[in-house]
Motif scaffolding. Structure first.
Motif, PDB file in Angstrom:
ATOM      1  N   TRP A   5       0.812  -1.215   0.000  1.00  0.00           N
ATOM      2  CA  TRP A   5       0.000   0.000   0.000  1.00  0.00           C
ATOM      3  C   TRP A   5       0.853   1.277   0.000  1.00  0.00           C
ATOM      4  CZ3 TRP A   5      -3.080  -4.124   0.588  1.00  0.00           C
ATOM      5  CH2 TRP A   5      -4.442  -3.994   0.276  1.00  0.00           C
ATOM      6  N   LYS A   6       2.091   1.205   0.502  1.00  0.00           N
ATOM      7  CA  LYS A   6       2.895   2.426   0.579  1.00  0.00           C
ATOM      8  C   LYS A   6       3.264   2.952  -0.803  1.00  0.00           C
ATOM      9  CE  LYS A   6       7.523   0.347   1.011  1.00  0.00           C
ATOM     10  NZ  LYS A   6       8.673   0.150   1.916  1.00  0.00           N
ATOM     11  N   ASP A   7       3.186   2.108  -1.834  1.00  0.00           N
ATOM     12  CA  ASP A   7       3.480   2.541  -3.193  1.00  0.00           C
ATOM     13  C   ASP A   7       2.221   2.702  -4.038  1.00  0.00           C
ATOM     14  OD1 ASP A   7       6.272   2.593  -2.875  1.00  0.00           O
ATOM     15  OD2 ASP A   7       6.395   0.431  -3.157  1.00  0.00           O
ATOM     16  N   ALA A   8       1.053   2.698  -3.388  1.00  0.00           N
ATOM     17  CA  ALA A   8      -0.211   2.779  -4.121  1.00  0.00           C
ATOM     18  C   ALA A   8      -0.752   4.199  -4.150  1.00  0.00           C
ATOM     19  CB  ALA A   8      -1.240   1.849  -3.490  1.00  0.00           C
ATOM     20  N   GLN A   9      -1.199   4.631  -5.319  1.00  0.00           N
ATOM     21  CA  GLN A   9      -1.841   5.935  -5.449  1.00  0.00           C
ATOM     22  C   GLN A   9      -3.349   5.823  -5.312  1.00  0.00           C
ATOM     23  OE1 GLN A   9      -2.334   7.561  -9.493  1.00  0.00           O
ATOM     24  NE2 GLN A   9      -0.834   6.041 -10.162  1.00  0.00           N
ATOM     25  N   MET A  10      -3.923   4.654  -5.615  1.00  0.00           N
ATOM     26  CA  MET A  10      -5.361   4.448  -5.488  1.00  0.00           C
ATOM     27  C   MET A  10      -5.665   2.949  -5.491  1.00  0.00           C
ATOM     28  SD  MET A  10      -6.766   5.542  -9.257  1.00  0.00           S
ATOM     29  CE  MET A  10      -5.834   7.066  -9.258  1.00  0.00           C
ATOM     30  N   CYS A  11      -6.877   2.607  -5.025  1.00  0.00           N
ATOM     31  CA  CYS A  11      -7.253   1.204  -4.866  1.00  0.00           C
ATOM     32  C   CYS A  11      -8.695   0.987  -5.309  1.00  0.00           C
ATOM     33  CB  CYS A  11      -7.132   0.773  -3.406  1.00  0.00           C
ATOM     34  SG  CYS A  11      -5.544   1.113  -2.632  1.00  0.00           S
ATOM     35  N   PHE A  12      -8.940  -0.207  -5.877  1.00  0.00           N
ATOM     36  CA  PHE A  12     -10.289  -0.646  -6.218  1.00  0.00           C
ATOM     37  C   PHE A  12     -10.439  -2.076  -5.703  1.00  0.00           C
ATOM     38  CE2 PHE A  12      -8.977   2.355  -9.464  1.00  0.00           C
ATOM     39  CZ  PHE A  12     -10.065   3.213  -9.575  1.00  0.00           C
ATOM     40  N   GLY A  13     -11.489  -2.339  -4.916  1.00  0.00           N
ATOM     41  CA  GLY A  13     -11.581  -3.682  -4.361  1.00  0.00           C
ATOM     42  C   GLY A  13     -12.991  -4.125  -4.053  1.00  0.00           C
ATOM     43  N   MET A  14     -13.151  -5.451  -4.009  1.00  0.00           N
ATOM     44  CA  MET A  14     -14.430  -6.065  -3.671  1.00  0.00           C
ATOM     45  C   MET A  14     -14.494  -6.497  -2.212  1.00  0.00           C
ATOM     46  SD  MET A  14     -15.210  -8.369  -7.094  1.00  0.00           S
ATOM     47  CE  MET A  14     -16.768  -9.006  -6.454  1.00  0.00           C
ATOM     48  N   ARG A  15     -13.409  -7.058  -1.703  1.00  0.00           N
ATOM     49  CA  ARG A  15     -13.444  -7.625  -0.342  1.00  0.00           C
ATOM     50  C   ARG A  15     -13.423  -6.523   0.718  1.00  0.00           C
ATOM     51  NH1 ARG A  15     -13.269 -12.996   0.398  1.00  0.00           N
ATOM     52  NH2 ARG A  15     -12.499 -14.323  -1.304  1.00  0.00           N
TER      53      ARG A  15
END
Length: 331
Positions: A258-268
């Protein structure tokens, strides 16, 4: 004096990362409440792995002899988070946890639940078993408004409102996680469900647009929280141009991702929980009411029939862990 203070039960030992987060959080709550973990025993599908990973006593949840003996040796049975009472696939989950609560009472072990949610209860027998089990619990804390209302209608006493237990987990370098300028990755979580195909088409249409989310610098990382998730992500790897797929096994691995993530899309649900813990922009794709309820409480937008931009989730209240520990100390 009984051998154990707490017998801890949930959907543990099934290699589902979300439920392992709940176990990790439950143990931290017990420690912060002044309970020595040598006085805790976990009911698990894989007791050897659970004992090695969490450094705590563990027994097989499938051995009636071991479970009944453990409950006779424990002061409390703690249902440690998650949607344990639901019959989305079958009534077996309701039967098992009802039987466990009833057995605990028979053995003189006091049952209670924290961070719980009630899934869809289709059948009359599921509703009867859930109602009976919840009424036995000394304290029953729920994590969403739907579960609170159903529990209230069931006549549950000592009913409390809370949140998902995993929110008490914290990353070690929380402030640096907010610096999105240097981040490139887009995290994507999918699980097998009848709605997955629709979510994939919505995302694929957006990712295919030039100059939008998916640019030449961004990498889409598939995040699996179970082996089944890996298979689902593999199925759509080409369509969504997923660079690689990571199967999460521990909290530190999630923090690094997550520290290298700019955005997230998820179902769980616990993909959303992790995004909130790490303060990364996220949009959820609800396949179950528990996901949409969590998103609503966390100010997270949801993709239903059309694309929505991810947004910053709500900050986690600083007193959340303290408030849960107060519940434990009041037992």
């Amino acid at each position: 004096m009984r051998k154990y203070k707490i017998a801890l039960a949930g959907y543990y030992g099934f290699e589902n990362f979300g439920d392992e987060l709940l176990l990790d959080a439950s143990l931290k709550i017990l420690e912060n409440s002044g309970i020595d973990l040598s006085k805790v025993v976990v009911l698990s599908n894989d007791p050897i792995q659970t004992a090695e990973k969490f450094r705590v006593a563990s027994i097989s949840r499938w051995s009636f002899r071991e479970v009944s003996q453990t409950l006779r040796e424990s002061e409390y049975l703690m249902l440690g988070g998650g949607g344990l009472f639901q019959d989305s696939t079958s009534v077996r989950s309701c039967v098992w946890y009802w039987g466990l609560v009833r057995l605990a009472k028979f053995c003189g072990c006091v049952p209670f639940g924290i961070g719980q949610s009630l899934g869809v209860l289709h059948s009359r027998i599921s509703r009867f078993l859930t109602r009976d089990a919840l009424r036995i619990c000394k304290i029953f804390q729920v994590r969403d408004s739907y579960s609170f209302e159903i529990s209230r209608k069931f006549g549950v006493k000592n009913l409390l409102f809370g949140a998902d237990l995993a929110l008490i987990l914290r990353c070690e370098n929380h402030e640096s996680m907010k610096d999105i300028l240097a981040k490139k990755n887009i995290l994507l979580n999918l699980r097998a469900h009848s709605k997955t195909e629709k979510f994939v088409e919505i995302l694929a249409s957006e990712f295919d647009k030039p100059g939008t989310l998916r640019n030449f610098r961004s990498k889409i990382i598939g995040v699996a929280m179970s082996d089944d998730d890996v298979n689902t992500l593999m199925k759509y790897r080409t369509r969504l141009r997923i660079s690689k797929i990571v199967l999460l096994r521990d909290f530190r691995a999630a923090e690094n991702l997550w520290k290298d993530a700019q955005m997230c899309f998820g179902m769980r649900l616990h993909f959303g929980v992790l995004s909130r813990i790490f303060g990364v922009r996220v949009a959820m794709m609800p396949y179950d009411p528990k996901v949409s309820l969590f998103a609503e409480q966390s100010n997270i937008p949801c993709i239903y029939d059309k694309f929505v931009e991810p947004s910053q989730p709500a900050e986690i209240p600083e007193n959340y862990l303290r408030d849960i520990c107060k519940i434990m100390k009041a037992l």
